[in-house]
Each structure stands twice: as structure tokens, then as C-alpha cells.
Design a protein around this motif. Structure first.
Motif, PDB file in Angstrom:
ATOM      1  N   GLN A  81     110.533  17.486  21.349  1.00 22.69           N
ATOM      2  CA  GLN A  81     111.286  18.603  21.905  1.00 22.69           C
ATOM      3  C   GLN A  81     112.629  18.155  22.469  1.00 22.69           C
ATOM      4  O   GLN A  81     112.726  17.134  23.138  1.00 22.69           O
ATOM      5  CB  GLN A  81     110.464  19.261  23.028  1.00 22.69           C
ATOM      6  CG  GLN A  81     111.148  20.508  23.578  1.00 22.69           C
ATOM      7  CD  GLN A  81     110.418  21.104  24.765  1.00 22.69           C
ATOM      8  OE1 GLN A  81     109.272  20.755  25.046  1.00 22.69           O
ATOM      9  NE2 GLN A  81     111.077  22.000  25.473  1.00 22.69           N
ATOM     10  N   PRO A  83     114.764  19.349  25.233  1.00 31.52           N
ATOM     11  CA  PRO A  83     114.478  20.295  26.309  1.00 31.52           C
ATOM     12  C   PRO A  83     115.652  21.213  26.639  1.00 31.52           C
ATOM     13  O   PRO A  83     116.796  20.942  26.296  1.00 31.52           O
ATOM     14  CB  PRO A  83     114.143  19.398  27.495  1.00 31.52           C
ATOM     15  CG  PRO A  83     114.586  18.049  27.149  1.00 31.52           C
ATOM     16  CD  PRO A  83     114.793  17.965  25.689  1.00 31.52           C
ATOM     17  N   GLY A  87     118.266  18.490  28.735  1.00 24.26           N
ATOM     18  CA  GLY A  87     117.522  17.545  29.563  1.00 24.26           C
ATOM     19  C   GLY A  87     117.661  16.131  29.066  1.00 24.26           C
ATOM     20  O   GLY A  87     116.770  15.536  28.478  1.00 24.26           O
ATOM     21  N   PHE A  89     118.895  12.012  30.093  1.00 26.68           N
ATOM     22  CA  PHE A  89     118.863  11.147  31.272  1.00 26.68           C
ATOM     23  C   PHE A  89     120.303  10.870  31.695  1.00 26.68           C
ATOM     24  O   PHE A  89     121.006  10.108  31.028  1.00 26.68           O
ATOM     25  CB  PHE A  89     118.123   9.853  30.969  1.00 26.68           C
ATOM     26  CG  PHE A  89     116.696  10.067  30.583  1.00 26.68           C
ATOM     27  CD1 PHE A  89     115.779  10.555  31.511  1.00 26.68           C
ATOM     28  CD2 PHE A  89     116.256   9.805  29.302  1.00 26.68           C
ATOM     29  CE1 PHE A  89     114.456  10.768  31.157  1.00 26.68           C
ATOM     30  CE2 PHE A  89     114.939  10.019  28.943  1.00 26.68           C
ATOM     31  CZ  PHE A  89     114.036  10.500  29.878  1.00 26.68           C
ATOM     32  N   GLU A  96     121.312   4.271  25.365  1.00 28.65           N
ATOM     33  CA  GLU A  96     120.018   4.122  26.051  1.00 28.65           C
ATOM     34  C   GLU A  96     119.182   5.393  25.935  1.00 28.65           C
ATOM     35  O   GLU A  96     117.962   5.334  25.780  1.00 28.65           O
ATOM     36  CB  GLU A  96     120.250   3.780  27.530  1.00 28.65           C
ATOM     37  CG  GLU A  96     120.661   2.341  27.757  1.00 28.65           C
ATOM     38  CD  GLU A  96     121.206   2.076  29.154  1.00 28.65           C
ATOM     39  OE1 GLU A  96     121.320   0.908  29.519  1.00 28.65           O
ATOM     40  OE2 GLU A  96     121.530   3.049  29.875  1.00 28.65           O
ATOM     41  N   GLU A  99     117.735   5.375  22.532  1.00 27.68           N
ATOM     42  CA  GLU A  99     116.650   4.374  22.464  1.00 27.68           C
ATOM     43  C   GLU A  99     115.372   4.899  23.123  1.00 27.68           C
ATOM     44  O   GLU A  99     114.276   4.630  22.663  1.00 27.68           O
ATOM     45  CB  GLU A  99     117.090   3.075  23.133  1.00 27.68           C
ATOM     46  CG  GLU A  99     118.038   2.254  22.279  1.00 27.68           C
ATOM     47  CD  GLU A  99     118.636   1.059  23.003  1.00 27.68           C
ATOM     48  OE1 GLU A  99     119.359   0.291  22.379  1.00 27.68           O
ATOM     49  OE2 GLU A  99     118.388   0.910  24.221  1.00 27.68           O
ATOM     50  N   MET A 100     115.549   5.671  24.217  1.00 32.47           N
ATOM     51  CA  MET A 100     114.376   6.256  24.880  1.00 32.47           C
ATOM     52  C   MET A 100     113.600   7.155  23.927  1.00 32.47           C
ATOM     53  O   MET A 100     112.385   7.259  24.014  1.00 32.47           O
ATOM     54  CB  MET A 100     114.808   7.094  26.095  1.00 32.47           C
ATOM     55  CG  MET A 100     115.089   6.352  27.368  1.00 32.47           C
ATOM     56  SD  MET A 100     113.855   5.166  27.858  1.00 32.47           S
ATOM     57  CE  MET A 100     112.459   6.200  28.189  1.00 32.47           C
ATOM     58  N   GLY A 101     114.333   7.813  23.020  1.00 37.13           N
ATOM     59  CA  GLY A 101     113.671   8.695  22.055  1.00 37.13           C
ATOM     60  C   GLY A 101     112.685   7.944  21.173  1.00 37.13           C
ATOM     61  O   GLY A 101     111.784   8.530  20.590  1.00 37.13           O
ATOM     62  N   TYR A 103     110.855   5.428  22.365  1.00 34.07           N
ATOM     63  CA  TYR A 103     110.013   4.663  23.286  1.00 34.07           C
ATOM     64  C   TYR A 103     108.598   4.451  22.760  1.00 34.07           C
ATOM     65  O   TYR A 103     108.040   3.361  22.856  1.00 34.07           O
ATOM     66  CB  TYR A 103     109.954   5.376  24.639  1.00 34.07           C
ATOM     67  CG  TYR A 103     109.176   4.631  25.682  1.00 34.07           C
ATOM     68  CD1 TYR A 103     109.794   3.688  26.495  1.00 34.07           C
ATOM     69  CD2 TYR A 103     107.805   4.841  25.849  1.00 34.07           C
ATOM     70  CE1 TYR A 103     109.092   2.997  27.444  1.00 34.07           C
ATOM     71  CE2 TYR A 103     107.093   4.149  26.800  1.00 34.07           C
ATOM     72  CZ  TYR A 103     107.732   3.228  27.597  1.00 34.07           C
ATOM     73  OH  TYR A 103     107.029   2.524  28.525  1.00 34.07           O
ATOM     74  N   ARG A 149     118.303  12.559  20.306  1.00 36.54           N
ATOM     75  CA  ARG A 149     117.232  11.766  20.904  1.00 36.54           C
ATOM     76  C   ARG A 149     115.868  12.226  20.407  1.00 36.54           C
ATOM     77  O   ARG A 149     114.990  11.405  20.124  1.00 36.54           O
ATOM     78  CB  ARG A 149     117.306  11.888  22.427  1.00 36.54           C
ATOM     79  CG  ARG A 149     116.414  10.943  23.172  1.00 36.54           C
ATOM     80  CD  ARG A 149     116.456  11.201  24.655  1.00 36.54           C
ATOM     81  NE  ARG A 149     116.126  12.591  24.922  1.00 36.54           N
ATOM     82  CZ  ARG A 149     116.260  13.184  26.101  1.00 36.54           C
ATOM     83  NH1 ARG A 149     116.718  12.512  27.117  1.00 36.54           N
ATOM     84  NH2 ARG A 149     115.941  14.442  26.260  1.00 36.54           N
TER      85      ARG A 149
END
Lengths: 239, 352
Positions: A81, A83, A87, A89, A96, A99-101, A103, A149
Motif C-alpha cells: 500500500q 498510504p 505516508g 518517512f 532510504e 530501500e525500506m520498501g 525491507y 516505495r
């Protein structure tokens, strides 16, 4: 059927926000949920992605009941999703954030370069801002980042929550063009929108949500010409 | 308006990033050497009239530093407000006291047990409560801290309000003798563990757990959408923080020889939290500096006798007004001025 919601009920405390909604999203489609503020659109998406608990009903993903599954496990199955309200970070850079996407992906190291290039191809603007903090991007760029992401997770179904929110018309057109492109590349999309005009032009099928109920379900192009929908959501009076 | 602020943290980080490897090693060695030599550097500039300098280095300075590093994992990295941190310290200390007086186990055998029990209580407290957010979590943890203390007061089997006396000291290491008269070996022991913990925390923070904590702190819901098991990550942060306090508790009890429950009151939790906030939430070097200053200053100005806590309080208030993010704040990139140059060129603006 990729994603199927059957007779879904969701409560906020004692207030019933979703009152028995059933929707179907087929492989390769763009399906849109349109409706006014407070119709329950965002609640629908949050429930499908697992951020809100289901009161009763079922959510099936590739035939598997996921209505009790934790949100992070649904990501692993292929539900991703972007958001509402961009939404992202704010304290992480664009890179970054992307990259979190990834995780949760087991092969994140080997996939990273390829998928980053895909995202940069869709959103060249993100490449320009790669080392900039997410919170310093403009609204449209934040929306691009949120979608990019979500794509990093290689979703089977992409859930988009009001991608046009708070954006200027030019940027809205741009975002929707890219949404179609993502779909053409093979990702199924469930799109929640208040901007019915754009959503109906881009989607294959649509559901109209009113105070927690689906009041209409049709091909998107048919709804564009439906007098009642035009009067209520497209700002064109039925003369 | 252009606001020019000298950011020590950024300057330091920049210098470090640009330094070649040999310079980093050299600086680290000098810094660590300096820390180990501190007990011998008792000079009029940093001495503590009114209390023994070497004792002050162990408690409160060294102990606060260790605890602040531990609490920083919970509060600074993952953004969970824990007001009952002293409970884990107490559990470590009581484990040392009970097992040390009732069994033949020595310090090194009790240490892992104390840490394990602190971690276990972290799991027990964290699992049900970490679904709460913000203020609610703070209240529950505050309650937990008080429960542990009151439980100790009311349980005669562990000494009740009189506590436990006669806790054994650690066995000698080579020529370093652990006795009540000489705080130096304790300080070195504490320093060694602190350095190990710093090393561990820095490694974790740069890797996946650190990324997950970072994401959770910024937005819990979105972190879940990234596929992060947020509850497990939060419990881990809690448990690691508890482990650090547990180490501190065991070492503390073995030095002080006798403990009473009232040493583990709410004030300690608040002071440790103050160290974290004062130094700069989230930045380990800031937190360490904050703890050193907050622990050392009241001892340094002990010659003021009565008004010293007042002076200390005023200094805190003034400091927090001058630098609300702490002395060495974490790099706050979300506060950077946005670059709007591109907005006009693309004809894009924001409608609010």
C-alpha cells in the motif's frame, strides 16, 4: 480473482464504518473505489492491508483468507500500500525510503539495483532527489516516493490511497498517467479516490461507496456517463 | 532568514567521515585510553570536592552513561517512552544480591542470569503493553517501575525495606582486586562493558533492526506496510534496553555491597531519561555526553551544599531553552528547509 472482499464489516469502537462491502479485483485490472469524504474508502484500504481489524467478513487473496493475518505478513504475500497523505518517512532520504520498501524481501540485495532503476524510470524526479530527506520533497514528489516505495516490494496488488490528494491538476494528471503505466507493466491496482473524474478515466471497473455501503458497481466508463454519478461526484449537474 | 547555527554533531560526523582509517583508529585508541586513565586524572579542574572522585566516576557517572545508552535504544531509536527503566536495573541488582548472598555463584556466573532475568521481564512487560502508544505506554511503564520497587519493599524473603546486605564482590582479575575501598577496578569493569555495549548498539543501529526502529519511530502504521513486524521490533528494543540496565544493576550491586528498594525509585528513571533528552535523543554520543554532565555536575558543585540542586535545576532549564534538541542532537533531516526551486519550473504547487 486476485483479491476478493466478502461482506466486510469494520468498526471504530461502536461506530460501524464499513457495513457489509463486497468487492472483487481481478488479475491485471485497475479497480477504483470512489466516494465522498467519510464514505469509508480509506478504512477499506487499511482493512485490506491489515492496519484495521476486521469485525466480520472475509478478505481473500489468491483464494487464501487473510482477514486475520498481520499487516507485515500480507506485505510478504504481495499486497503493498502507498498510504494516504503521502505516508513516507520524512527523516529518511529518498533512497532510504525506497530501500525500506524492500525491507521484507529475502532477495533484497540482488533485487535492489534492478528495482531502483524501474522506479527511477517511472519517476525520474526521484533520481534527482535521491539524497534529499523525504520530508523536504514537494507534495507531488512525496506521492511519487510513496508509490515508488510500494513498488519496491514487488507487489501483486498495489493499493493506492488517494494519490491525487492535495496536488495541483498538472501533477494529478502526471500521477494518473504513471498509475496506468504501472498497470500496463503487469501490476494489479486497487485505487481509492475522491477525484472521480481521473479515477474513472483510468480504471477498468469501479465501485461507488456511500457511508460504508457499495451503492453501485459497474465498468468505469459506464459510470463516467451515469447521470447520478455525474451529479454526485463529477460536479456536473443532471440538467 | 538565514539561521546560522554551529552544529557540533554534524561537524564531528563530517570530520569522522572524511578521516582515513588510521586516523579513526588513532582517535579511538586515544579516547578509550583517556577513559581508562580517568581515575588518575584527578585535577582541580574536574575533581569533586566533597566526594571521592574515583567513586563518582563509577557511580553516578559511569552507571548513568551505561543506563542512558540502554534507555536510548528504547526512547531514542524506537521512540517508545519508558518511564520505568529503573525496574530492569533493580532486577539486575537484586539478582546479584540474592544469588550472591544465598548461593555460591560468583559475579561472572550471576551476570548472565541477571541480564537474562532483566530481558525476560522486558519480554513480559513489553509483549502486552507495546500495542499501546505514546502516553499510555509511558503510564504503564511508570507503573511497572513502581510495582517492582514496592514488591521489593513488601517481600520479606528479599529483605523487605531493609534490603540485602553483604553482597559479595567480583573475584579478582589478575592484580585488580575488587574491594569496597578501591572503586577503580569497578570503574574499569563498567567502562569495558559500556564500550562493548556501544559497539553492539552501533552495529545494530546501522543494520536491519536499526532501520526498523527508525521506521517505527517515524510512523508505526507505515512501518507495518513495509513488512516490518513492528511489535516484535519494539519488544526487541525493550529487551535490549532491559539487558543493558541488567548489566548495570549486577555491577552496581557487586560494588555497593548492600542495596535497599528505595534506591530504585522513580527519580532514577526520570534522571536517566533526562540524560537522554539533555544530551540529544537518538544520538549515542550526545546521550553519553548528557549522562556525563548530568551525573557529574551535581557532584562537582557539591561545595555549594544546600542550593546545589537548585543551581543544577536552573542550569538544566537554561540549557534546554538554549538547545531544545539536546547538546549533541541527532541529525534531524526532516527539519531541513525544503528546496522549492523546482516547484515553479514544473508548474507544480501544493493546494492545502
Amino acid at each position: 480473482m486476485r483479491l476478493e472482499v466478502k461482506d466486510l464489516h469494520v468498526h471504530y469502537g461502536k461506530i460501524e464504518a464499513i457495513k457489509g462491502v463486497s468487492i472483487v479485483v481481478n488479475e491485471g485490472e485497475i479497480v477504483t473505489l470512489i466516494g465522498a469524504n467519510g464514505a469509508g474508502k480509506t478504512t477499506m484500504l487499511k482493512t485490506i492491508s491489515g492496519l484495521r481489524p476486521v469485525s466480520s467478513g472475509q478478505i481473500l487473496f489468491d483464494g487464501q483468507d487473510i482477514s486475520r493475518m498481520a499487516a507485515h505478513d500480507r506485505v510478504e504475500l504481495g499486497l503493498s500500500q502507498a498510504p494516504e497523505g503521502r505516508g513516507i518517512f520524512p527523516g529518511m532520504t529518498v533512497l532510504e525510503n525506497l530501500e525500506m520498501g524492500k525491507y521484507h524481501r529475502k532477495d533484497r540485495k540482488s533485487e535492489m539495483k534492478e528495482d531502483l532503476e524501474k522506479v527511477y524510470h517511472l519517476f525520474p524526479r526521484l533520481l534527482e532527489r535521491i539524497n534529499q530527506a523525504g520530508g523536504t520533497l514537494s507534495g507531488g514528489e512525496q506521492q511519487m516516493l510513496a508509490i515508488g516505495r510500494a513498488l519496491m516490494a514487488r507487489p501483486k496488488v498495489l493499493l493506492l490511497d488517494e494519490p491525487s490528494m492535495g496536488l495541483a491538476p498538472l501533477m494529478i494528471a502526471n500521477i494518473f498517467r504513471i498509475i496506468t503505466e504501472i498497470n500496463n507493466l503487469g501490476t494489479t491496482i486497487l485505487l481509492v479516490e475522491q477525484n472521480a473524474q481521473q479515477a474513472l478515466q483510468r480504471a477498468h471497473r469501479a465501485y461507488v461507496l456511500e457511508t460504508g455501503n457499495v451503492v453501485k458497481e459497474a465498468k468505469a466508463s459506464d459510470l463516467l456517463n451515469d447521470p447520478a454519478v455525474r451529479a454526485a461526484y463529477l460536479g456536473v449537474g443532471a440538467h | 532568514m538565514i539561521k546560522v547555527t554551529f552544529n557540533l554533531r554534524d561537524k564531528g560526523a563530517e570530520f569522522w567521515d572524511r578521516s582515513p582509517r588510521w586516523r579513526r583508529v588513532l582517535l579511538s585508541v586515544i579516547f578509550i585510553g583517556f577513559c581508562y586513565a580517568l581515575p588518575f586524572l584527578n585535577n582541580p579542574l574536574i575533581n569533586t570536592p566533597g566526594s571521592d572522585f574515583q567513586s563518582v566516576l563509577f557511580y553516578p557517572v559511569g552507571m548513568y552513561v551505561m543506563m542512558a545508552i540502554g534507555l536510548n535504544i528504547v526512547v531514542g531509536k524506537s521512540g517508545l517512552l519508558d518511564l520505568g527503566y529503573v525496574a530492569f536495573f533493580a532486577i539486575g541488582a537484586y539478582t546479584m544480591a540474592i544469588l550472591g548472598t544465598k548461593t555460591d555463584l560468583n559475579f561472572w556466573e550471576i551476570l548472565p542470569i541477571g541480564v537474562g532475568l532483566a530481558m525476560l521481564s522486558g519480554v513480559l512487560l513489553g509483549t502486552p503493553t507495546l500495542r499501546l502508544r505514546g502516553d499510555y505506554l509511558a503510564i504503564v511503564t511508570l507503573g511497572f517501575g513502581e510495582i517492582v520497587r514496592i514488591f521489593a519493599v513488601n517481600t520479606d524473603a528479599i529483605g523487605g525495606s531493609r534490603g540485602i546486605a553483604g553482597i559479595p564482590t567480583p573475584p579478582d582479575i589478575f592484580k585488580a582486586k575488587f574491594t569496597i575501598l578501591d572503586p577503580k577496578p569497578y570503574y574499569w569493569l563498567l567502562l569495558t562493558f559500556t564500550l562493548l555495549i556501544i559497539w553492539m548498539v552501533r552495529r545494530l543501529a546501522a543494520r536491519r533492526p536499526g532501520r526498523a526502529w527508525d521506521a517505527i519511530r517515524q510512523d508505526d502504521d507505515v512501518a507495518q506496510l513495509m513488512g516490518i513486524n513492528t511489535r516484535r521490533s519494539k519488544v526487541w528494543a525493550f529487551v535490549l534496553g532491559a539487558a543493558v540496565a541488567g548489566v548495570g544493576g549486577v555491577i552496581y550491586a557487586s560494588q555497593i555491597l548492600s542495596i535497599v528498594p528505595d534506591q530504585f525509585n522513580l527519580n532514577v528513571s526520570i534522571l536517566i531519561l533526562a540524560c537522554v533528552v539533555f544530551g540529544g535523543i537518538g544520538n549515542i554520543w550526545g546521550v553519553i555526553l548528557g549522562a556525563v554532565l548530568l551525573a557529574f555536575t551535581p557532584e562537582r558543585i557539591r561545595f555549594l551544599s544546600q542550593p546545589r540542586i537548585l543551581v543544577f535545576g536552573i542550569a538544566l532549564v537554561v540549557m534546554m531553552n538554549l538547545r531544545p534538541d539536546g547538546i549533541l542532537p541527532k541529525k534531524k533531516r526532516e527539519h531541513l528547509e525544503p528546496n522549492w526551486d523546482h516547484v515553479e519550473e514544473s508548474g507544480e504547487g501544493e493546494i492545502k
